[in-house]
Design a protein around this motif. Structure first.
Motif, short mmCIF file in Angstrom:
data_model
loop_
_atom_site.label_atom_id
_atom_site.label_comp_id
_atom_site.label_asym_id
_atom_site.label_seq_id
_atom_site.Cartn_x
_atom_site.Cartn_y
_atom_site.Cartn_z
N HIS A 194 -4.95 3.82 -6.44
CA HIS A 194 -3.74 4.12 -5.48
C HIS A 194 -3.09 2.82 -5.01
CE1 HIS A 194 -4.80 8.46 -5.01
NE2 HIS A 194 -6.05 8.26 -4.97
N VAL A 195 -1.84 3.04 -4.88
CA VAL A 195 -1.11 1.86 -4.44
C VAL A 195 -0.24 1.98 -3.10
CG1 VAL A 195 -1.24 0.57 -6.72
CG2 VAL A 195 0.70 2.31 -6.17
N VAL A 196 -0.27 1.23 -2.27
CA VAL A 196 0.68 1.24 -1.17
C VAL A 196 0.95 -0.20 -0.52
CG1 VAL A 196 -0.96 3.04 0.00
CG2 VAL A 196 -1.56 0.59 0.50
N ALA A 197 2.04 -0.42 0.03
CA ALA A 197 2.40 -1.60 0.55
C ALA A 197 3.11 -1.57 1.93
CB ALA A 197 3.47 -2.22 -0.79
N HIS A 198 2.94 -2.64 2.27
CA HIS A 198 3.78 -3.01 3.65
C HIS A 198 5.20 -3.28 3.44
CE1 HIS A 198 -0.29 -3.32 5.68
NE2 HIS A 198 0.23 -4.01 6.68
N ALA A 199 6.16 -2.94 4.12
CA ALA A 199 7.43 -3.18 3.78
C ALA A 199 8.40 -2.47 5.04
CB ALA A 199 8.04 -2.37 2.38
N GLY A 200 9.49 -3.23 5.12
CA GLY A 200 10.48 -2.75 6.32
C GLY A 200 9.54 -2.76 7.81
N GLU A 201 8.89 -3.90 7.89
CA GLU A 201 8.41 -4.21 9.32
C GLU A 201 9.43 -5.27 9.87
OE1 GLU A 201 4.47 -5.75 11.77
OE2 GLU A 201 4.90 -6.14 9.56
N GLU A 202 9.22 -6.37 9.37
CA GLU A 202 10.30 -7.49 9.65
C GLU A 202 11.32 -7.62 8.46
OE1 GLU A 202 8.51 -10.41 12.87
OE2 GLU A 202 8.23 -10.86 10.88
N GLY A 203 10.82 -7.25 7.33
CA GLY A 203 11.71 -7.34 6.28
C GLY A 203 12.67 -6.25 6.25
N PRO A 204 13.86 -6.30 5.24
CA PRO A 204 14.94 -5.35 5.02
C PRO A 204 14.54 -4.14 4.40
CG PRO A 204 15.10 -7.16 3.51
CD PRO A 204 14.05 -7.67 4.34
N PRO A 205 15.50 -2.95 4.51
CA PRO A 205 15.33 -1.68 3.72
C PRO A 205 15.21 -1.91 2.19
CG PRO A 205 17.11 -1.53 5.19
CD PRO A 205 16.65 -2.83 5.24
N ALA A 206 15.82 -3.11 1.70
CA ALA A 206 15.56 -3.46 0.39
C ALA A 206 14.28 -3.68 -0.18
CB ALA A 206 16.22 -4.79 0.10
N TYR A 207 13.47 -4.05 0.74
CA TYR A 207 11.77 -4.34 0.54
C TYR A 207 11.26 -3.07 0.30
CZ TYR A 207 11.89 -9.38 1.46
OH TYR A 207 11.94 -10.78 1.33
N ILE A 208 11.67 -1.96 1.27
CA ILE A 208 11.05 -0.74 1.07
C ILE A 208 11.47 -0.15 -0.26
CG2 ILE A 208 10.97 1.63 1.96
CD1 ILE A 208 11.75 0.32 4.65
N ARG A 209 12.73 -0.23 -1.01
CA ARG A 209 13.21 0.21 -2.20
C ARG A 209 12.56 -0.64 -3.15
NH1 ARG A 209 17.17 3.49 -2.20
NH2 ARG A 209 18.84 3.83 -0.80
N GLU A 210 12.38 -1.86 -3.08
CA GLU A 210 11.45 -2.48 -4.05
C GLU A 210 9.99 -1.90 -4.35
OE1 GLU A 210 11.15 -6.66 -3.95
OE2 GLU A 210 13.49 -6.84 -4.09
N ALA A 211 9.20 -1.66 -3.13
CA ALA A 211 8.02 -1.01 -3.07
C ALA A 211 7.83 0.24 -3.62
CB ALA A 211 7.31 -0.92 -1.54
N LEU A 212 9.04 1.11 -3.31
CA LEU A 212 9.05 2.27 -4.27
C LEU A 212 9.26 2.33 -5.57
CD1 LEU A 212 11.05 4.33 -1.36
CD2 LEU A 212 8.80 4.43 -1.93
N GLU A 213 10.35 1.48 -6.04
CA GLU A 213 10.77 1.39 -7.32
C GLU A 213 10.14 0.44 -8.23
OE1 GLU A 213 14.94 0.52 -7.08
OE2 GLU A 213 15.50 2.45 -5.70
N LEU A 214 9.83 -0.52 -7.81
CA LEU A 214 9.05 -1.52 -8.80
C LEU A 214 7.44 -1.38 -8.51
CD1 LEU A 214 11.25 -4.68 -8.11
CD2 LEU A 214 11.61 -2.83 -9.85
N LEU A 215 6.87 -1.37 -7.51
CA LEU A 215 5.52 -1.05 -7.41
C LEU A 215 4.97 0.47 -7.52
CD1 LEU A 215 4.74 -3.89 -4.33
CD2 LEU A 215 5.31 -4.23 -6.92
N GLN A 216 5.83 1.41 -7.39
CA GLN A 216 5.68 2.67 -7.40
C GLN A 216 4.69 2.91 -6.37
OE1 GLN A 216 5.46 3.86 -11.32
NE2 GLN A 216 6.56 2.25 -12.15
#
Length: 338
Positions: A194-216
């Protein structure tokens, strides 16, 4: 509907999906392990150490967090750390945990990866046998290190692949986008993790999109910055991507000025799969039940919303579907006035 009663919240079966084991290192245990391992801490006593838990941002916390982790030297140290956390879980009505641990925090200072893995695993097994708390460990990469280091960490963990179920991404978010780790996440997915990632805490919404689209990724850890991008909020809702939100952490690290400013209840009311978690409770002032209570007191969480948040934690977990169904059935049977 009235606000949720503390005893009612405690009795709801809950899963914790965003918890760093190293972040459960209470000051008292830190001093005990330092004494056991003959390490001199830069603080004269527990009170002075706790007084240092006044953080300006994520990095100011991480500096102290990594310093504290240095007292963890032996398999027994990691066992004691994990067991103490599980006992708190039992008190809070937690029935399943999917904690993170950061192997690079320990291998960089010379510990073989099997030392933390074996100690944590023994405690998690004991937690299931003695406390009835099931588990699924997640190995997290430090995003301020290189992807090459993450790949090496994954490879070194493979002899112990039965000890963990997934991989994650944490540590200093600013300037370390998820796109930096595409290869190691692809490798982990190919290996069946399984894969998860921290994103969008201090970083921008673009990091959330990257986590979804690039890291899946299957879950976003934190994700509260999604509200800066309404289209992203809609996508998270439509795909029912869980956000593992950590309210006390977010306020202690100044992501939100006060708990009353937090957006988690607004996101829940919009239909997103929001879960409540403790992150690093030893440093941020509370374990899972404390986070629920803080949200209730500041944002008026009702009994229905508390039940929904607990339900979300179970359905967003990596438990087998039949176990999720069993816990949700038990949850729905919890009466308010039992």
């Amino acid at each position: 509907m009235p606000n949720a009663d503390t005893d009612f919240i405690r009795r709801l079966p809950k899963a914790e999906l965003h918890l760093h084991l190293e972040g459960t290192l209470e000051a008292e245990l830190m001093f005990a392990l330092a004494d056991r391992n003959k390490i001199k801490l830069p603080y004269p006593d527990v009170a002075t150490l706790k007084a240092a838990y006044d953080f300006d941002n994520l990095q100011s916390f991480l500096n102290l967090y990594y310093q504290g982790a240095d007292v963890l030297r032996t398999e027994q140290d990691f066992y004691d750390l994990t067991w103490a956390y599980l006992q708190r879980c039992a008190d809070d009505g937690v029935v399943h945990v999917e904690p993170f641990f950061d192997p690079q925090t320990h291998t960089q200072r010379g510990l073989p990866i099997e030392v933390p893995l074996q100690g944590i695993h023994r405690a998690l097994v004991d937690g299931e046998q003695k406390l009835g708390i099931t588990h699924a460990l997640i190995l997290s990469f430090l995003r301020d290190l290189s992807e090459a280091s993450a790949l090496q960490t994954l490879e070194s963990a493979m002899p112990f692949r039965d000890r963990f179920i997934g991989v994650g991404l944490d540590s200093a978010e600013q300037g370390n986008p998820p796109s930096k780790f595409q290869q190691v996440f692809q490798k982990a997915r190919e290996l069946g993790f399984h894969v998860v990632a921290h994103a969008g805490e201090e970083g921008p919404p673009a990091y959330i999109r990257e986590a979804l689209e690039l890291l899946q990724v299957e879950r976003i850890d934190h994700g509260v910055r999604c509200t800066d991008d309404p289209d992203l909020v809609d996508e998270l809702k439509q795909r029912f991507i869980p956000l593992t939100v950590c309210p006390l952490s977010n306020t202690r690290l100044k992501v939100f000025r006060t708990m009353a400013d937090h957006n988690l209840m607004a996101l829940l009311d919009q239909g997103l799969c929001i879960t409540i978690n403790a992150d690093d409770p030893a440093y941020f002032g509370g374990y899972l039940l404390d986070n629920f209570i803080a949200v209730r007191d500041a944002l008026g969480m009702t009994e229905s919303q508390a039940r929904q948040l607990a339900r979300n934690s179970l359905t967003a977990s990596f438990l087998p579907d039949h176990r999720k169904d069993e816990w949700v059935t038990r949850l729905e049977a919890i009466a308010v006035n039992d």
